[in-house]
Design a protein around this motif. Structure first.
Motif, PDB file in Angstrom:
ATOM      1  N   ASP A 169       0.810  -1.217   0.000  1.00 51.81           N
ATOM      2  CA  ASP A 169       0.000   0.000   0.000  1.00 51.81           C
ATOM      3  C   ASP A 169       0.844   1.267   0.000  1.00 51.81           C
ATOM      4  O   ASP A 169       0.315   2.364   0.173  1.00 51.81           O
ATOM      5  CB  ASP A 169      -0.935   0.011   1.216  1.00 51.81           C
ATOM      6  CG  ASP A 169      -1.981  -1.075   1.123  1.00 51.81           C
ATOM      7  OD1 ASP A 169      -2.338  -1.469  -0.012  1.00 51.81           O
ATOM      8  OD2 ASP A 169      -2.443  -1.555   2.181  1.00 51.81           O
ATOM      9  N   TRP A 195       2.720   3.952  -1.933  1.00 52.37           N
ATOM     10  CA  TRP A 195       2.799   4.471  -3.298  1.00 52.37           C
ATOM     11  C   TRP A 195       4.234   4.653  -3.749  1.00 52.37           C
ATOM     12  O   TRP A 195       4.548   4.445  -4.928  1.00 52.37           O
ATOM     13  CB  TRP A 195       2.016   5.773  -3.445  1.00 52.37           C
ATOM     14  CG  TRP A 195       2.545   6.918  -2.640  1.00 52.37           C
ATOM     15  CD1 TRP A 195       2.120   7.316  -1.404  1.00 52.37           C
ATOM     16  CD2 TRP A 195       3.589   7.818  -2.999  1.00 52.37           C
ATOM     17  NE1 TRP A 195       2.844   8.399  -0.981  1.00 52.37           N
ATOM     18  CE2 TRP A 195       3.753   8.728  -1.945  1.00 52.37           C
ATOM     19  CE3 TRP A 195       4.418   7.936  -4.112  1.00 52.37           C
ATOM     20  CZ2 TRP A 195       4.694   9.749  -1.961  1.00 52.37           C
ATOM     21  CZ3 TRP A 195       5.366   8.953  -4.141  1.00 52.37           C
ATOM     22  CH2 TRP A 195       5.487   9.847  -3.073  1.00 52.37           C
ATOM     23  N   TRP A 218       5.693   1.521  -5.233  1.00 58.96           N
ATOM     24  CA  TRP A 218       5.214   1.270  -6.593  1.00 58.96           C
ATOM     25  C   TRP A 218       5.807   2.254  -7.592  1.00 58.96           C
ATOM     26  O   TRP A 218       6.023   1.920  -8.759  1.00 58.96           O
ATOM     27  CB  TRP A 218       3.690   1.280  -6.622  1.00 58.96           C
ATOM     28  CG  TRP A 218       3.160   0.030  -6.019  1.00 58.96           C
ATOM     29  CD1 TRP A 218       2.700  -0.144  -4.753  1.00 58.96           C
ATOM     30  CD2 TRP A 218       3.107  -1.246  -6.646  1.00 58.96           C
ATOM     31  NE1 TRP A 218       2.349  -1.450  -4.547  1.00 58.96           N
ATOM     32  CE2 TRP A 218       2.587  -2.150  -5.698  1.00 58.96           C
ATOM     33  CE3 TRP A 218       3.432  -1.716  -7.905  1.00 58.96           C
ATOM     34  CZ2 TRP A 218       2.391  -3.489  -5.981  1.00 58.96           C
ATOM     35  CZ3 TRP A 218       3.242  -3.046  -8.193  1.00 58.96           C
ATOM     36  CH2 TRP A 218       2.719  -3.921  -7.231  1.00 58.96           C
ATOM     37  N   LYS A 223       1.550   0.681 -15.940  1.00 58.76           N
ATOM     38  CA  LYS A 223       0.559   0.110 -15.016  1.00 58.76           C
ATOM     39  C   LYS A 223       0.977   0.327 -13.569  1.00 58.76           C
ATOM     40  O   LYS A 223       0.153   0.665 -12.711  1.00 58.76           O
ATOM     41  CB  LYS A 223       0.378  -1.378 -15.293  1.00 58.76           C
ATOM     42  CG  LYS A 223      -0.377  -1.680 -16.560  1.00 58.76           C
ATOM     43  CD  LYS A 223      -0.481  -3.168 -16.802  1.00 58.76           C
ATOM     44  CE  LYS A 223      -1.140  -3.442 -18.143  1.00 58.76           C
ATOM     45  NZ  LYS A 223      -1.158  -4.860 -18.472  1.00 58.76           N
ATOM     46  N   SER A 224       2.255   0.138 -13.294  1.00 63.50           N
ATOM     47  CA  SER A 224       2.753   0.329 -11.928  1.00 63.50           C
ATOM     48  C   SER A 224       2.648   1.789 -11.509  1.00 63.50           C
ATOM     49  O   SER A 224       2.308   2.089 -10.362  1.00 63.50           O
ATOM     50  CB  SER A 224       4.207  -0.136 -11.817  1.00 63.50           C
ATOM     51  OG  SER A 224       4.307  -1.506 -12.098  1.00 63.50           O
ATOM     52  N   ARG A 232       0.465   3.972 -12.656  1.00 61.10           N
ATOM     53  CA  ARG A 232      -0.958   4.249 -12.425  1.00 61.10           C
ATOM     54  C   ARG A 232      -1.382   3.754 -11.043  1.00 61.10           C
ATOM     55  O   ARG A 232      -2.135   4.429 -10.338  1.00 61.10           O
ATOM     56  CB  ARG A 232      -1.821   3.599 -13.502  1.00 61.10           C
ATOM     57  CG  ARG A 232      -1.788   4.304 -14.823  1.00 61.10           C
ATOM     58  CD  ARG A 232      -2.839   3.735 -15.781  1.00 61.10           C
ATOM     59  NE  ARG A 232      -2.734   4.327 -17.084  1.00 61.10           N
ATOM     60  CZ  ARG A 232      -3.201   5.533 -17.404  1.00 61.10           C
ATOM     61  NH1 ARG A 232      -3.814   6.251 -16.500  1.00 61.10           N
ATOM     62  NH2 ARG A 232      -3.059   6.004 -18.628  1.00 61.10           N
ATOM     63  N   HIS A 233      -0.890   2.579 -10.669  1.00 61.12           N
ATOM     64  CA  HIS A 233      -1.206   2.035  -9.353  1.00 61.12           C
ATOM     65  C   HIS A 233      -0.618   2.929  -8.257  1.00 61.12           C
ATOM     66  O   HIS A 233      -1.289   3.229  -7.259  1.00 61.12           O
ATOM     67  CB  HIS A 233      -0.686   0.605  -9.229  1.00 61.12           C
ATOM     68  CG  HIS A 233      -1.033  -0.054  -7.944  1.00 61.12           C
ATOM     69  ND1 HIS A 233      -2.334  -0.321  -7.570  1.00 61.12           N
ATOM     70  CD2 HIS A 233      -0.253  -0.490  -6.915  1.00 61.12           C
ATOM     71  CE1 HIS A 233      -2.340  -0.890  -6.386  1.00 61.12           C
ATOM     72  NE2 HIS A 233      -1.087  -0.999  -5.974  1.00 61.12           N
ATOM     73  N   GLN A 269      -2.785   5.966  -7.913  1.00 62.00           N
ATOM     74  CA  GLN A 269      -4.031   5.679  -7.187  1.00 62.00           C
ATOM     75  C   GLN A 269      -3.776   5.634  -5.681  1.00 62.00           C
ATOM     76  O   GLN A 269      -4.556   6.194  -4.894  1.00 62.00           O
ATOM     77  CB  GLN A 269      -4.624   4.353  -7.650  1.00 62.00           C
ATOM     78  CG  GLN A 269      -5.211   4.388  -9.026  1.00 62.00           C
ATOM     79  CD  GLN A 269      -5.621   2.995  -9.506  1.00 62.00           C
ATOM     80  OE1 GLN A 269      -5.190   1.978  -8.985  1.00 62.00           O
ATOM     81  NE2 GLN A 269      -6.459   2.968 -10.537  1.00 62.00           N
TER      82      GLN A 269
END
Length: 156
Positions: A114, A116, A119, A137-138, A140-141, A144
């Motif tokens: 969790d 950020w 990631w 993709k990473s 973007r995760h 988020q």
């Protein structure tokens, strides 16, 4: 930020795409004003492209702004990903160095799923391994997770 070449390129491309959408929308409305049912159908179909494009541009700019905020925060904290290791003549990391960086970043993200910033580092490790799809993709995760963390902080 406003003198950053990447930012200026993004603004220029956004303006070009926006002009394109205006032209497409203008054609769409011209078809919608026509009497023929087929023309009206084509006009309605043409309106979809600018709507999808505006949605896409909004999300891309939102991601870009979030990534810049994450990078600024990591820079202030001295935690930006710096990839040291053996490099080729072109300056790219060697395959072994890139893989080692990825494994380190992946283990950190596995330990703190969790976080950020973990990631964010995974994304850069994917980029070092030339896997742009997974890097995106990473990131973007990471974005988020970052937005969720900021929202939680505002609610406290």
């Amino acid at each position: 930020m406003f003198r950053n070449p990447a930012f200026l390129a993004a603004v220029a491309l956004t303006v070009i795409v926006a002009v394109y959408f205006v032209f497409v929308a203008d054609f769409a409305f011209a078809f919608l004003r026509a009497d023929a049912l087929e023309a009206k159908g084509l006009g309605a179909a043409l309106l979809v492209l600018p709507m999808v494009g505006v949605w896409w541009l909004y999300h891309e700019w939102k991601l870009g702004i979030t990534v810049q905020r994450m990078a600024d925060q990591l820079d202030r904290e001295g935690r930006l990903p710096i990839h040291d290791g053996e490099r080729s003549a072109s300056g790219a990391l060697s395959e072994e160095s890139a893989e080692a960086i990825f494994e380190t970043a992946r283990r950190t993200a596995d330990a703190s799923p969790d976080d950020w910033s973990a990631w964010f580092h995974v994304s850069h490790a994917y980029e070092a391994n030339r896997d742009r799809s997974m890097a995106r993709k990473s990131m973007r995760h990471a974005a988020q997770l970052y937005r969720a963390e900021r929202k939680a902080q505002r609610l406290q």
